[in-house]
Motif scaffolding. Structure first.
Motif, PDB file in Angstrom:
ATOM      1  N   LYS A 154      18.454  46.470  60.092  1.00 23.84           N
ATOM      2  CA  LYS A 154      18.955  45.339  59.317  1.00 23.84           C
ATOM      3  C   LYS A 154      19.911  44.448  60.109  1.00 23.84           C
ATOM      4  CE  LYS A 154      20.863  44.505  54.701  1.00 23.84           C
ATOM      5  NZ  LYS A 154      21.302  45.154  53.462  1.00 23.84           N
ATOM      6  N   TYR A 155      20.803  45.072  60.912  1.00 24.21           N
ATOM      7  CA  TYR A 155      21.874  44.323  61.584  1.00 24.21           C
ATOM      8  C   TYR A 155      21.722  44.234  63.100  1.00 24.21           C
ATOM      9  CZ  TYR A 155      23.908  45.217  57.015  1.00 24.21           C
ATOM     10  OH  TYR A 155      24.124  45.307  55.661  1.00 24.21           O
ATOM     11  N   GLY A 156      20.756  44.957  63.668  1.00 26.48           N
ATOM     12  CA  GLY A 156      20.528  44.921  65.106  1.00 26.48           C
ATOM     13  C   GLY A 156      21.221  46.056  65.830  1.00 26.48           C
ATOM     14  N   GLY A 157      20.838  46.294  67.055  1.00 28.29           N
ATOM     15  CA  GLY A 157      21.428  47.365  67.842  1.00 28.29           C
ATOM     16  C   GLY A 157      20.657  48.662  67.687  1.00 28.29           C
ATOM     17  N   ASN A 158      21.290  49.747  68.092  1.00 29.70           N
ATOM     18  CA  ASN A 158      20.670  51.072  68.042  1.00 29.70           C
ATOM     19  C   ASN A 158      21.271  51.883  66.899  1.00 29.70           C
ATOM     20  OD1 ASN A 158      19.203  50.648  70.527  1.00 29.70           O
ATOM     21  ND2 ASN A 158      21.179  50.894  71.561  1.00 29.70           N
ATOM     22  N   ALA A 159      20.501  52.822  66.384  1.00 29.80           N
ATOM     23  CA  ALA A 159      20.989  53.686  65.304  1.00 29.80           C
ATOM     24  C   ALA A 159      22.255  54.426  65.736  1.00 29.80           C
ATOM     25  CB  ALA A 159      19.902  54.663  64.882  1.00 29.80           C
ATOM     26  N   SER A 160      22.342  54.791  66.995  1.00 29.14           N
ATOM     27  CA  SER A 160      23.514  55.530  67.482  1.00 29.14           C
ATOM     28  C   SER A 160      24.788  54.687  67.519  1.00 29.14           C
ATOM     29  CB  SER A 160      23.231  56.106  68.869  1.00 29.14           C
ATOM     30  OG  SER A 160      22.980  55.052  69.788  1.00 29.14           O
ATOM     31  N   ASP A 161      24.658  53.373  67.314  1.00 27.19           N
ATOM     32  CA  ASP A 161      25.816  52.483  67.290  1.00 27.19           C
ATOM     33  C   ASP A 161      26.557  52.513  65.951  1.00 27.19           C
ATOM     34  OD1 ASP A 161      24.917  51.643  69.781  1.00 27.19           O
ATOM     35  OD2 ASP A 161      24.079  49.748  69.043  1.00 27.19           O
ATOM     36  N   TYR A 162      25.921  53.054  64.918  1.00 25.85           N
ATOM     37  CA  TYR A 162      26.443  52.926  63.555  1.00 25.85           C
ATOM     38  C   TYR A 162      27.072  54.208  63.025  1.00 25.85           C
ATOM     39  CZ  TYR A 162      24.286  48.394  63.375  1.00 25.85           C
ATOM     40  OH  TYR A 162      23.966  47.084  63.638  1.00 25.85           O
ATOM     41  N   THR A 163      28.184  54.016  62.309  1.00 24.04           N
ATOM     42  CA  THR A 163      28.857  55.119  61.627  1.00 24.04           C
ATOM     43  C   THR A 163      29.152  54.688  60.198  1.00 24.04           C
ATOM     44  OG1 THR A 163      31.042  54.345  62.328  1.00 24.04           O
ATOM     45  CG2 THR A 163      29.987  56.026  63.707  1.00 24.04           C
ATOM     46  N   LYS A 164      29.350  55.679  59.341  1.00 20.18           N
ATOM     47  CA  LYS A 164      29.841  55.411  57.989  1.00 20.18           C
ATOM     48  C   LYS A 164      31.323  55.728  58.023  1.00 20.18           C
ATOM     49  CE  LYS A 164      28.890  55.635  53.231  1.00 20.18           C
ATOM     50  NZ  LYS A 164      27.854  55.810  52.247  1.00 20.18           N
ATOM     51  N   ILE A 165      32.142  54.795  57.524  1.00 18.11           N
ATOM     52  CA  ILE A 165      33.592  54.965  57.598  1.00 18.11           C
ATOM     53  C   ILE A 165      34.213  54.868  56.209  1.00 18.11           C
ATOM     54  CG2 ILE A 165      33.810  54.152  59.970  1.00 18.11           C
ATOM     55  CD1 ILE A 165      34.608  51.405  58.845  1.00 18.11           C
ATOM     56  N   SER A 166      35.448  55.328  56.114  1.00 18.66           N
ATOM     57  CA  SER A 166      36.167  55.302  54.847  1.00 18.66           C
ATOM     58  C   SER A 166      37.647  55.030  55.082  1.00 18.66           C
ATOM     59  CB  SER A 166      36.002  56.655  54.141  1.00 18.66           C
ATOM     60  OG  SER A 166      36.757  56.702  52.951  1.00 18.66           O
ATOM     61  N   VAL A 167      38.238  54.237  54.196  1.00 16.70           N
ATOM     62  CA  VAL A 167      39.695  54.091  54.118  1.00 16.70           C
ATOM     63  C   VAL A 167      40.066  54.337  52.659  1.00 16.70           C
ATOM     64  CG1 VAL A 167      39.968  52.480  56.045  1.00 16.70           C
ATOM     65  CG2 VAL A 167      39.605  51.590  53.752  1.00 16.70           C
ATOM     66  N   SER A 168      41.235  54.923  52.438  1.00 17.67           N
ATOM     67  CA  SER A 168      41.675  55.223  51.079  1.00 17.67           C
ATOM     68  C   SER A 168      43.117  54.805  50.871  1.00 17.67           C
ATOM     69  CB  SER A 168      41.548  56.720  50.786  1.00 17.67           C
ATOM     70  OG  SER A 168      40.206  57.116  50.794  1.00 17.67           O
ATOM     71  N   GLU A 169      43.419  54.454  49.647  1.00 17.64           N
ATOM     72  CA  GLU A 169      44.772  54.113  49.212  1.00 17.64           C
ATOM     73  C   GLU A 169      44.992  54.843  47.894  1.00 17.64           C
ATOM     74  OE1 GLU A 169      46.812  51.676  50.728  1.00 17.64           O
ATOM     75  OE2 GLU A 169      45.342  51.218  52.261  1.00 17.64           O
ATOM     76  N   VAL A 170      46.234  55.186  47.604  1.00 18.85           N
ATOM     77  CA  VAL A 170      46.582  55.752  46.307  1.00 18.85           C
ATOM     78  C   VAL A 170      47.555  54.784  45.638  1.00 18.85           C
ATOM     79  CG1 VAL A 170      47.615  57.692  45.074  1.00 18.85           C
ATOM     80  CG2 VAL A 170      46.237  58.110  47.120  1.00 18.85           C
ATOM     81  N   THR A 171      47.238  54.376  44.401  1.00 13.32           N
ATOM     82  CA  THR A 171      48.088  53.426  43.685  1.00 13.32           C
ATOM     83  C   THR A 171      49.311  54.141  43.120  1.00 13.32           C
ATOM     84  OG1 THR A 171      46.985  53.759  41.555  1.00 13.32           O
ATOM     85  CG2 THR A 171      46.046  52.081  43.023  1.00 13.32           C
ATOM     86  N   LYS A 172      50.290  53.363  42.647  1.00  9.45           N
ATOM     87  CA  LYS A 172      51.494  53.933  42.044  1.00  9.45           C
ATOM     88  C   LYS A 172      51.166  54.818  40.851  1.00  9.45           C
ATOM     89  CE  LYS A 172      54.487  50.079  43.273  1.00  9.45           C
ATOM     90  NZ  LYS A 172      55.241  48.932  42.760  1.00  9.45           N
ATOM     91  N   SER A 173      50.108  54.475  40.136  1.00 13.83           N
ATOM     92  CA  SER A 173      49.734  55.259  38.954  1.00 13.83           C
ATOM     93  C   SER A 173      48.875  56.473  39.304  1.00 13.83           C
ATOM     94  CB  SER A 173      49.022  54.372  37.930  1.00 13.83           C
ATOM     95  OG  SER A 173      47.882  53.781  38.500  1.00 13.83           O
ATOM     96  N   GLY A 174      48.628  56.700  40.599  1.00 12.64           N
ATOM     97  CA  GLY A 174      47.921  57.894  41.034  1.00 12.64           C
ATOM     98  C   GLY A 174      46.422  57.749  41.202  1.00 12.64           C
ATOM     99  N   ASP A 175      45.885  56.555  41.034  1.00 10.47           N
ATOM    100  CA  ASP A 175      44.450  56.342  41.240  1.00 10.47           C
ATOM    101  C   ASP A 175      44.150  56.258  42.731  1.00 10.47           C
ATOM    102  OD1 ASP A 175      43.884  56.179  38.514  1.00 10.47           O
ATOM    103  OD2 ASP A 175      44.185  54.017  38.456  1.00 10.47           O
ATOM    104  N   ARG A 176      43.084  56.926  43.149  1.00 12.81           N
ATOM    105  CA  ARG A 176      42.622  56.818  44.536  1.00 12.81           C
ATOM    106  C   ARG A 176      41.578  55.717  44.591  1.00 12.81           C
ATOM    107  NH1 ARG A 176      42.769  59.353  49.117  1.00 12.81           N
ATOM    108  NH2 ARG A 176      43.822  61.180  48.291  1.00 12.81           N
TER     109      ARG A 176
END
Length: 129
Positions: A84-106
């Motif tokens: 879909k975006y070009g390049g090689n399959a080995s170029d791609y990773t799945k990533i994650s960032v997380s935050e927790v709100t004051k009320s405790g929601d992730r």
């Protein structure tokens, strides 16, 4: 801990809604029967801020690799991302960032990143407690 995929509202639109609601929240916060509404709007505002922060962190190159090279799990969508975006399959990773709100929601944002170019695609917001 259960998670639920969220209906995504563009961050700019959500911030506009929260900003417009601020005077109403102030008026309503004194009335007992409006407290659940006020709490809901505040929780929404916290989530919007967490999403905005997470998107900024992704743009800055942050993110924990959860699948693909550098992770214990293979990224099953790597071939599709390369197609879909070009390049090689080995170029791609799945990533994650997380935050927790004051009320405790992730609030987590999962995305696909091309590790060669640094580009980030397919951002998805996930809410949970």
């Amino acid at each position: 801990m259960g998670t639920t995929a969220a209906t995504f509202i563009p961050v700019e639109r959500a911030l506009t809604l929260v900003s417009a609601a601020a005077p109403v929240i102030k008026l309503m916060s004194g009335a007992e029967h409006f407290k659940p509404v006020v709490a809901g709007v505040r929780a929404f505002a916290e989530r919007v801020a967490a999403v905005q922060s997470g998107l900024g962190r992704l743009a800055a190159g942050e993110g924990r690799i959860i699948a693909g090279p550098g992770a214990k799990d293979a990224f099953r969508g790597a071939a599709d991302a390369a197609k879909k975006y070009g390049g090689n399959a080995s170029d791609y990773t799945k990533i994650s960032v997380s935050e927790v709100t004051k009320s405790g929601d992730r609030v987590s944002i999962h995305a696909v990143r091309n590790e060669v170019t640094g580009e980030v695609f397919e951002k998805k917001v996930i809410y949970g407690r």
